[in-house]
Motif scaffolding. Structure first.
Motif, PDB file in Angstrom:
ATOM      1  N   THR A  55       0.853  -1.187   0.000  1.00  0.00           N
ATOM      2  CA  THR A  55       0.000   0.000   0.000  1.00  0.00           C
ATOM      3  C   THR A  55       0.887   1.235   0.000  1.00  0.00           C
ATOM      4  O   THR A  55       1.922   1.263   0.676  1.00  0.00           O
ATOM      5  N   ASP A  56       0.482   2.272  -0.738  1.00  0.00           N
ATOM      6  CA  ASP A  56       1.273   3.512  -0.764  1.00  0.00           C
ATOM      7  C   ASP A  56       0.546   4.637  -0.024  1.00  0.00           C
ATOM      8  O   ASP A  56      -0.488   4.415   0.613  1.00  0.00           O
ATOM      9  N   GLU A  57       1.108   5.855  -0.118  1.00  0.00           N
ATOM     10  CA  GLU A  57       0.582   7.008   0.614  1.00  0.00           C
ATOM     11  C   GLU A  57      -0.838   7.391   0.225  1.00  0.00           C
ATOM     12  O   GLU A  57      -1.557   7.995   1.009  1.00  0.00           O
ATOM     13  N   ILE A  58      -1.247   7.076  -0.997  1.00  0.00           N
ATOM     14  CA  ILE A  58      -2.602   7.443  -1.428  1.00  0.00           C
ATOM     15  C   ILE A  58      -3.510   6.206  -1.503  1.00  0.00           C
ATOM     16  O   ILE A  58      -4.512   6.190  -2.205  1.00  0.00           O
TER      17      ILE A  58
ATOM     18  N   MET B  24       3.382   3.321  -7.740  1.00  0.00           N
ATOM     19  CA  MET B  24       3.034   3.700  -6.374  1.00  0.00           C
ATOM     20  C   MET B  24       3.814   4.933  -5.929  1.00  0.00           C
ATOM     21  O   MET B  24       4.919   5.178  -6.402  1.00  0.00           O
ATOM     22  N   ILE B  25       3.217   5.684  -5.011  1.00  0.00           N
ATOM     23  CA  ILE B  25       3.735   6.991  -4.614  1.00  0.00           C
ATOM     24  C   ILE B  25       4.164   6.992  -3.149  1.00  0.00           C
ATOM     25  O   ILE B  25       3.436   6.523  -2.274  1.00  0.00           O
TER      26      ILE B  25
ATOM     27  N   CYS C  65      -7.178  -2.509  -7.300  1.00  0.00           N
ATOM     28  CA  CYS C  65      -5.735  -2.692  -7.167  1.00  0.00           C
ATOM     29  C   CYS C  65      -5.046  -2.393  -8.497  1.00  0.00           C
ATOM     30  O   CYS C  65      -5.622  -2.593  -9.562  1.00  0.00           O
ATOM     31  N   ILE C  66      -3.819  -1.920  -8.425  1.00  0.00           N
ATOM     32  CA  ILE C  66      -3.137  -1.453  -9.633  1.00  0.00           C
ATOM     33  C   ILE C  66      -2.540  -2.576 -10.473  1.00  0.00           C
ATOM     34  O   ILE C  66      -2.136  -2.349 -11.592  1.00  0.00           O
TER      35      ILE C  66
END
Length: 87
Positions: free
Chosen positions: A8-11, A42-43, A74-75
């Motif tokens: 999981t990323d920041e957004i 991802m960021i 999901c990406i």
């Protein structure tokens, strides 16, 4: 042992994956500049967590595919589903 993990990323973008390595080692791979997985989108800070563990790669792939189908946001959905079409 195969680990099915969630990244999981920041957004709050989500990526599911499988590894036999430690989660710390796998996280380093996602941060590598030559990363070819869709997680490269991802960021910021990434959080990795083990969701399930399996004895065989087939069981792990089935679990990963199930998680991706349950979370259509999901990406990695297109990349992974395409990769597993042969199963």
């Amino acid at each position: 042992m195969y680990k099915v993990y969630k990244l999981t990323d920041e957004i709050n973008q989500i990526y599911y994956g499988i590894t036999m390595r430690s989660l710390d080692e796998r996280l380093k791979g996602h941060r590598y500049k030559k990363n070819t997985t869709t997680s490269r989108k991802m960021i910021g800070e990434l959080k990795i967590e083990c969701l399930e563990e399996y004895e065989t790669i087939k069981e792990a792939r089935n679990a990963e595919t199930r998680l991706i189908k349950q979370n259509k946001e999901c990406i990695n959905i297109f990349h992974t589903v395409q990769r597993f079409k042969s199963f």
